[in-house]
Design an enzyme around this catalytic site. Structure first.
Site, PDB file in Angstrom:
ATOM      1  N   TYR A 217      33.482  69.219  37.992  1.00  0.00           N
ATOM      2  CA  TYR A 217      32.525  68.615  38.913  1.00  0.00           C
ATOM      3  C   TYR A 217      33.309  67.745  39.915  1.00  0.00           C
ATOM      4  O   TYR A 217      34.169  66.957  39.511  1.00  0.00           O
ATOM      5  CB  TYR A 217      31.543  67.756  38.104  1.00  0.00           C
ATOM      6  CG  TYR A 217      30.613  66.955  38.966  1.00  0.00           C
ATOM      7  CD1 TYR A 217      29.653  67.582  39.750  1.00  0.00           C
ATOM      8  CD2 TYR A 217      30.702  65.573  39.024  1.00  0.00           C
ATOM      9  CE1 TYR A 217      28.808  66.844  40.552  1.00  0.00           C
ATOM     10  CE2 TYR A 217      29.851  64.827  39.817  1.00  0.00           C
ATOM     11  CZ  TYR A 217      28.915  65.471  40.592  1.00  0.00           C
ATOM     12  OH  TYR A 217      28.082  64.745  41.385  1.00  0.00           O
TER      13      TYR A 217
ATOM     14  N   LYS B  84      20.134  66.030  35.584  1.00  0.00           N
ATOM     15  CA  LYS B  84      19.958  67.470  35.768  1.00  0.00           C
ATOM     16  C   LYS B  84      18.918  68.020  34.794  1.00  0.00           C
ATOM     17  O   LYS B  84      17.752  67.669  34.908  1.00  0.00           O
ATOM     18  CB  LYS B  84      21.321  68.157  35.631  1.00  0.00           C
ATOM     19  CG  LYS B  84      22.467  67.427  36.383  1.00  0.00           C
ATOM     20  CD  LYS B  84      22.299  67.428  37.882  1.00  0.00           C
ATOM     21  CE  LYS B  84      23.258  66.493  38.617  1.00  0.00           C
ATOM     22  NZ  LYS B  84      24.672  66.657  38.316  1.00  0.00           N
TER      23      LYS B  84
ATOM     24  N   ASP C  72      31.686  67.607  28.921  1.00  0.00           N
ATOM     25  CA  ASP C  72      30.585  67.465  29.877  1.00  0.00           C
ATOM     26  C   ASP C  72      29.653  68.657  29.657  1.00  0.00           C
ATOM     27  O   ASP C  72      29.984  69.791  30.007  1.00  0.00           O
ATOM     28  CB  ASP C  72      31.149  67.438  31.309  1.00  0.00           C
ATOM     29  CG  ASP C  72      30.059  67.269  32.376  1.00  0.00           C
ATOM     30  OD1 ASP C  72      28.893  67.572  32.089  1.00  0.00           O
ATOM     31  OD2 ASP C  72      30.409  66.869  33.508  1.00  0.00           O
TER      32      ASP C  72
ATOM     33  N   ARG D 179      20.317  44.094  29.611  1.00  0.00           N
ATOM     34  CA  ARG D 179      21.493  44.931  29.914  1.00  0.00           C
ATOM     35  C   ARG D 179      21.987  45.573  28.625  1.00  0.00           C
ATOM     36  O   ARG D 179      22.359  46.722  28.593  1.00  0.00           O
ATOM     37  CB  ARG D 179      22.602  44.100  30.571  1.00  0.00           C
ATOM     38  CG  ARG D 179      23.781  44.971  30.902  1.00  0.00           C
ATOM     39  CD  ARG D 179      25.001  44.325  31.582  1.00  0.00           C
ATOM     40  NE  ARG D 179      24.859  42.995  32.056  1.00  0.00           N
ATOM     41  CZ  ARG D 179      25.293  41.909  31.377  1.00  0.00           C
ATOM     42  NH1 ARG D 179      25.871  42.044  30.197  1.00  0.00           N
ATOM     43  NH2 ARG D 179      25.139  40.716  31.883  1.00  0.00           N
TER      44      ARG D 179
END
Ligand SMILES: *Cc1c(COP(=O)(O)O)cnc(C)c1O
Length: 379
Positions: A98, A195, A170, A46
């Site tokens: 977004y 993306k 962003d 992790r």
């Protein structure tokens, strides 16, 4: 090193045990220790995984940053940034975000006592009007989704520094190929790696990039404590995708421009949003901070009802009707019912997200076929 070389080589070296040129997928959850606490820098996956470390170094280099941290999704990355705040803190952000970011801010974090101001960022001087002693963070997106509004990152960063606020950007829509917010003074860059960075619509991932060591330590602590880490197979897929980022982006930009020009004078189009047009709001800022204008285009259909908009959105042969963006294949999206469905109607209409708006993610196919497809769908 220049961008195309970094995309292929930064942070990467042949595997020392075999010479394998490609970064191995370290599909492991734990690492054997020689004696308690004595390990090779990896304790539990992790916290750290070698495939992820390679990807983080690579993404940091693409954003001209010192550190990167990868997350299991773009929202996981955004979540970590907001978790640095405390009840009572305030955030100033854009009114054209977004949809998922808007949903997280209002539905998850407002109930925890964090206040968000959703403001018009066309003129960043608006920010100062909302700053008070509780303000901690400015969160911007540029170009915005879906109306491609351009926010001046450098001017934002000056205002943020003046008031000792963090500035997070962003950068999903531009990708690091077109824009590097850290170079303009941003503190944190966020990506939905899903993306353009991934680029092949086969992975969901997020990333944060920063220069400051303390900020990195704080955000890494959140990743390790809260557990939104990506798996090694996904990290491998993104490493592979990034190797052609510069080539794909060149074609996205080329195809984007051809299609924007074709649609601009089309009789069925009432309005088109693409930052490469000289009459696009803040085009001069786009020119200053971006190296190209990308393949994201939004259009408003002339006099089209919701039914007519649905009919057109469903009548493409090459474009696929789907959420997401930035992949090699062209997609068409209806923001009101898809990506932006979680934003209340009056709020989304105020920023131009109307029923007859469609968003195109122009892929890297042959542009002639894409234009033919648009011609027949809009006929
Ligand atoms: C997709 C997207 C996100 C969310 O990222 P996920 O990887 O889907 O969690 C955030 N911001 C923008 C601009 C996006 O397009």
């Amino acid at each position: 090193m220049k961008f195309g070389t970094k995309a292929i080589h930064a942070g990467l070296a042949p595997d020392p045990s075999t010479g394998a040129i490609m970064t191995p997928i370290f599909q492991t959850s734990t690492y054997v220790q020689e004696s308690p606490g004595v390990n090779k820098g990896f304790g539990y996956a992790r916290g750290k995984n070698p495939t992820r470390v390679a990807l983080e170094k690579n993404i940091a280099a693409l954003e001209n940053g010192k550190h990167a941290i990868c997350f299991s999704s773009g929202m996981g990355a955004t979540d970590a940034v907001i978790k640095m705040l405390r009840p009572g803190d305030e955030v100033i952000t854009g009114d054209d975000l977004y949809g998922g970011s808007y949903r997280m801010f209002t539905k998850i974090f407002e109930p925890y006592g964090i206040k968000f101001h959703f403001i018009n960022m066309h003129d960043v001087n608006n920010i100062s009007k909302y700053v008070n002693e509780k303000t901690k963070l400015v969160w911007i997106e540029t170009p915005t989704n879906p109306t491609m509004q351009i926010v001046d990152i450098e001017a934002c960063s000056k205002i943020a520094k003046q008031h000792k606020l963090l500035l997070a950007v962003d950068n999903t829509f531009a990708s690091p190929y077109l824009q590097n917010p850290l170079d303009f003074g941003a503190d944190i860059v966020m990506h939905s790696v899903t993306k353009y960075l991934g680029g092949h619509s086969d992975v969901v991932m997020g990333a944060l990039i920063m220069n400051d060591d303390k900020l990195h330590e704080q955000l890494y602590f959140i990743l390790n404590s809260c557990g939104a880490n990506p798996g090694p197979m996904d990290c491998f897929l993104v490493l592979r995708g990034i190797k052609t980022l510069h080539l794909r982006m060149e074609r996205h930009c080329y195809n984007g421009q051809k299609i924007a020009e074709f649609l601009k004078t089309h009789p069925r189009i009432e309005k088109i949003y693409w930052p490469g047009f000289e009459d696009h709001p803040n085009h001069h800022i786009a020119k200053k901070q971006m190296r190209g204008f990308g393949g994201m285009i939004s259009i408003v259909l002339k006099d089209a009802s919701l039914e007519e908009t649905f009919r057109i959105a469903s009548s493409f042969n090459v474009f696929s009707l789907a959420e997401s963006l930035g992949g090699v294949e062209s997609l068409i999206n209806h923001p009101v019912t898809m990506t932006h469905a979680s934003i209340p109607k009056p709020e989304r209409e105020r920023v131009g997200v109307v029923d007859n708006l469609l968003r195109l993610s122009v892929g890297v196919e042959d542009v002639d076929d894409l234009i033919e497809d648009l011609k027949q769908a809009l006929a």
